[in-house]
Motif scaffolding. Sequence first.
Motif, mmCIF file in Angstrom:
data_model
loop_
_atom_site.group_PDB
_atom_site.id
_atom_site.type_symbol
_atom_site.label_atom_id
_atom_site.label_comp_id
_atom_site.label_asym_id
_atom_site.label_seq_id
_atom_site.Cartn_x
_atom_site.Cartn_y
_atom_site.Cartn_z
ATOM 1 N N ASP A 139 36.538 34.294 -37.795
ATOM 2 C CA ASP A 139 37.213 35.254 -38.328
ATOM 3 C C ASP A 139 36.386 36.291 -38.161
ATOM 4 N N ASP A 140 36.643 37.203 -37.101
ATOM 5 C CA ASP A 140 35.672 38.300 -36.442
ATOM 6 C C ASP A 140 35.676 39.454 -37.517
ATOM 7 N N GLU A 141 36.685 39.401 -38.362
ATOM 8 C CA GLU A 141 36.944 40.516 -39.441
ATOM 9 C C GLU A 141 35.716 40.435 -40.347
ATOM 10 N N THR A 142 35.507 39.184 -41.020
ATOM 11 C CA THR A 142 34.507 38.863 -42.142
ATOM 12 C C THR A 142 33.444 38.029 -41.690
ATOM 13 N N ARG A 200 44.151 34.487 -36.567
ATOM 14 C CA ARG A 200 44.100 35.951 -37.199
ATOM 15 C C ARG A 200 44.866 36.682 -36.794
ATOM 16 N N HIS A 201 45.648 37.424 -37.313
ATOM 17 C CA HIS A 201 46.554 38.565 -36.713
ATOM 18 C C HIS A 201 47.247 39.386 -37.664
ATOM 19 N N GLY A 203 46.188 41.213 -40.106
ATOM 20 C CA GLY A 203 45.683 41.130 -41.291
ATOM 21 C C GLY A 203 46.336 39.913 -42.193
#
Length: 509
Positions: A139-142, A200-201, A203
Amino acid sequence: MSRPWTADLGDGTYRNPVLNSDWSDPDVVRVGDDHYLTASSFGRVPGLPLLHSRDLVNWTLIGHALQRLEPAADFAVPRHDCGVWAPSLRHHAGRFWIFWGDPDHGIQQINAEDIRGPWSTPHLVKAGKGLIDACPLWDDETGEAYLVHAWAKSRSGIKNRLTGHRMSPDGRELLDEGTVIVDADTIPGWFTLEGPKLYRHDGYFWIFAPAGGVETGWQGAFRSKEFTGPYEERVVLAQGRTDVNGPHQGGWVRTAAGEDWFLHFQSRGAYGRVVHLQPMRWDAEGWPVIGDGGEPVPVHTKPAAPEQPVEAPAVGDDFPGGRYGRQWQWTATPRPGWTVEHAGDGLRLSCVRTAYAHDLRALPNVLVQRLPAEEFTVEADLVLHSDEPGANAGLAVLGDAFSWIGLEAGADGTPRLVHRHAEGTAEHERDAAHPRAAPGGRARLRIEVTAGARCRFSADTGDGFRPSGQVFAAAPWRWVGALLGLFATAPAGTGPAGTAEFSAFRTGG
């Protein structure tokens, strides 16, 4: 001879299937302008095929990521429905990653900086029976990493569930005991949920997963704001009014031009699981819509991508330098001496002594490749260099039932043309036609395959092609389509038993 099948129609459109062979359980990833695909390889060696395309329509086979299966003792003999099940291919931190489930041993992982290797040795991420269809997500967001997998009831007693784990960023260990994140027993009408692909897309955590069984199932999509759920679900691809049965299990990919596409399989009996390409978009509620309103497309405009020649994975082989091409696999882990090195062209196989000389299904030393289309012709030139009684070599259609045509040394060592077959329930082969003379131990062998995988055998021993035996209906193995095979064998004993030389392997539509 010509290429048996191409998907590119040459006018800016393509037809399905884009891969008209048994590339089972495909997964796909894009890196730059390049797309890469892998598929299940079960017990064949080498495993984990690697295909490349720029436009998702024209594909070439560029290699294999797995050169041997472990534990080695388990795969010293054919195990057609074991080994590598439903791999996932990803690119993260400058490396390619493949995760898969071996239903008898657990979840494995390998990685490489370059798609062509060298690949790392397999690492067991999670040991256990019935652990299949593993897929990672970084997960690049977290900065967190996750893994999801399904279950094989035949080994674990569990099915219709997806289990999720937090995973170490290096992909080597799981950080918790695992949680059932989707229990399809609680979803009315859903059964045999498996094959998850994690993304992951927008949100959401997304799981694309098939259900309903290989022959008649559908493609589902699940989404949740949290990895552990709860997930809401929707059917996003089904047969509908089309003739594409059970369209499901594959991977979503976004091209460099920003288009979304979905590659999935269709189970077609003896032909195995062929691969279709579907356009994909997102509706007003943020759900994926695959194909034409959720039904498969037969023909469609090609993806917007760099120009690429019309291509398909190689089938024919002249065996340059005495070596076989990437399209070939062994039915078990190969051993030294099965092939004979030499300076010229043509493949030389040793007549390997074995107690299983009359049952190709049990032989590890059969060199195989997928059926290349629904209708095609294949020819092979063969010379048998053996006067060992019972030594033989030939061209086969191999599955739960099998049939082959080739040459055999008779009781006096004189070569003769033979054609044999065995039904699925038979332990040994029997003659499909009367043996006939083969002057000089030479023959040109031919199999013509028509719709329904009906196979007509013939051979030329110097006086033109003559048909042999009755039409043979090719049969799949469990999970695996029928295969074309080359082999050389001899009865049990000691000492060399000679060789067989295949000087060409040609195919046409």
